[in-house]
Design a protein around this motif. Structure first.
Motif, PDB file in Angstrom:
ATOM      1  N   TYR A  35      70.107 -27.688 -20.528  1.00 49.87           N
ATOM      2  CA  TYR A  35      71.182 -26.718 -20.344  1.00 49.87           C
ATOM      3  C   TYR A  35      72.468 -27.467 -20.026  1.00 49.87           C
ATOM      4  O   TYR A  35      72.458 -28.552 -19.465  1.00 49.87           O
ATOM      5  CB  TYR A  35      70.880 -25.776 -19.166  1.00 49.87           C
ATOM      6  N   GLN A  37      76.330 -26.975 -18.137  1.00 52.11           N
ATOM      7  CA  GLN A  37      77.077 -26.143 -17.202  1.00 52.11           C
ATOM      8  C   GLN A  37      78.499 -26.652 -17.090  1.00 52.11           C
ATOM      9  O   GLN A  37      78.730 -27.792 -16.667  1.00 52.11           O
ATOM     10  CB  GLN A  37      76.415 -26.130 -15.821  1.00 52.11           C
ATOM     11  N   LYS A  44      74.182 -22.802 -19.759  1.00 51.45           N
ATOM     12  CA  LYS A  44      74.024 -22.363 -21.140  1.00 51.45           C
ATOM     13  C   LYS A  44      72.888 -23.144 -21.782  1.00 51.45           C
ATOM     14  O   LYS A  44      72.889 -24.374 -21.773  1.00 51.45           O
ATOM     15  CB  LYS A  44      75.316 -22.600 -21.942  1.00 51.45           C
ATOM     16  N   GLY A  59      70.905 -23.414 -29.149  1.00 52.58           N
ATOM     17  CA  GLY A  59      72.090 -23.632 -28.329  1.00 52.58           C
ATOM     18  C   GLY A  59      72.753 -24.981 -28.525  1.00 52.58           C
ATOM     19  O   GLY A  59      73.749 -25.288 -27.868  1.00 52.58           O
TER      20      GLY A  59
ATOM     21  N   SER B   3      73.600 -10.448 -22.890  1.00 52.29           N
ATOM     22  CA  SER B   3      74.362 -11.075 -21.813  1.00 52.29           C
ATOM     23  C   SER B   3      73.735 -10.711 -20.484  1.00 52.29           C
ATOM     24  O   SER B   3      73.089  -9.684 -20.341  1.00 52.29           O
ATOM     25  CB  SER B   3      75.827 -10.636 -21.840  1.00 52.29           C
ATOM     26  N   THR B 105      68.609 -17.108 -20.260  1.00 52.88           N
ATOM     27  CA  THR B 105      70.020 -16.767 -20.319  1.00 52.88           C
ATOM     28  C   THR B 105      70.503 -16.485 -18.910  1.00 52.88           C
ATOM     29  O   THR B 105      69.964 -15.599 -18.235  1.00 52.88           O
ATOM     30  CB  THR B 105      70.258 -15.545 -21.216  1.00 52.88           C
TER      31      THR B 105
END
Lengths: 115, 116
Positions: A35, A37, A44, A59, B3, B105
């Motif tokens: 991820y 950040q 994310k 991603g 989201s 998420t």
């Protein structure tokens, strides 16, 4: 029982150089996640890997970024030709195989600064 | 798109008070939720999780409530202590069982400050 280990903790690179971030999952965990950040933002998702397999890379930026989790050794997140916008904290997490739940345990992160 | 967001970006409380941190999500297909705590300079630390077939789960000093009707998640911290000061994130699993099963998420986070 060591947790998720990331190194280096801090990495400084000049524009155009390569950054290699390493992650060793918790013992017994075969699933690794990366991820990113940005300051004052949430994490994310970038990529989800199992040993020798990329499961979900939805991603990941299309260019310059790659990840691997070889049979032996840590998972590597590689960023080629870094740009200032790559400056962020990069976190690795690991989990056992997800079965109805997916608790991911995070490392302390690598803070990348691009000069 | 999907989201996960938070109603309040900051929350200040006195030591000993109860804290409530809220989170809204938009994807009704999400079936698993986690709360993480992140202290400055550290990685997220797991606090508590809940599946969508539950509406409440309790841990040590923490309770998570899930309201699927309004797609709302909350974290309650009892007798808040200065050591609870951190950023709190909710996270969800989207498309559980599919290839994105591993993908969490995250919301933007709520900064909790506890005053002695």
């Amino acid at each position: 029982n060591a947790g998720v280990m990331q190194n280096p903790r801090h990495l400084v690179r000049r524009r155009g150089q390569e950054a290699r971030l390493r992650c060793s999952p918790m013992k017994g965990h075969s699933h690794v996640y990366w991820y990113r950040q940005l300051p004052e933002e949430g994490l994310k998702f970038m990529v989800y890997l199992q040993k020798e397999n990329i499961i979900d890379e939805s991603g990941m930026p299309k260019e310059r970024f790659s990840a691997e989790f070889p049979k032996e050794g840590p998972s590597i997140l590689r960023i080629q030709q870094v740009v200032r916008g790559d400056s962020a904290a990069y976190f690795c997490a690991s989990s056992p195989p997800p079965r109805g739940q997916n608790i991911q345990y995070f490392g302390a992160g690598t803070r990348l600064s691009v000069l | 798109g999907e989201s996960v967001g938070l109603h309040l970006p900051t929350l200040s409380v006195q030591e000993g008070d109860n804290s409530i941190i809220n989170c809204a999500y938009s994807n009704s297909a999400s079936d698993y939720f986690i709360w993480y705590k992140q202290e400055s300079g550290k990685g997220p630390q797991f606090i508590i999780d809940i599946r969508s077939n539950m509406d409440k789960r309790q841990g040590q000093r923490v309770t998570v409530l899930l309201n699927k009707t309004v797609k709302h998640l909350s974290l309650q911290i009892a007798a808040t202590q200065p050591g609870d000061s951190a950023v709190y994130f909710c996270a969800e699993n989207i498309d559980a069982g599919g290839t994105s099963y591993g993908k969490l998420t995250f919301g933007q986070g709520t900064i909790l400050t506890v005053h002695p």
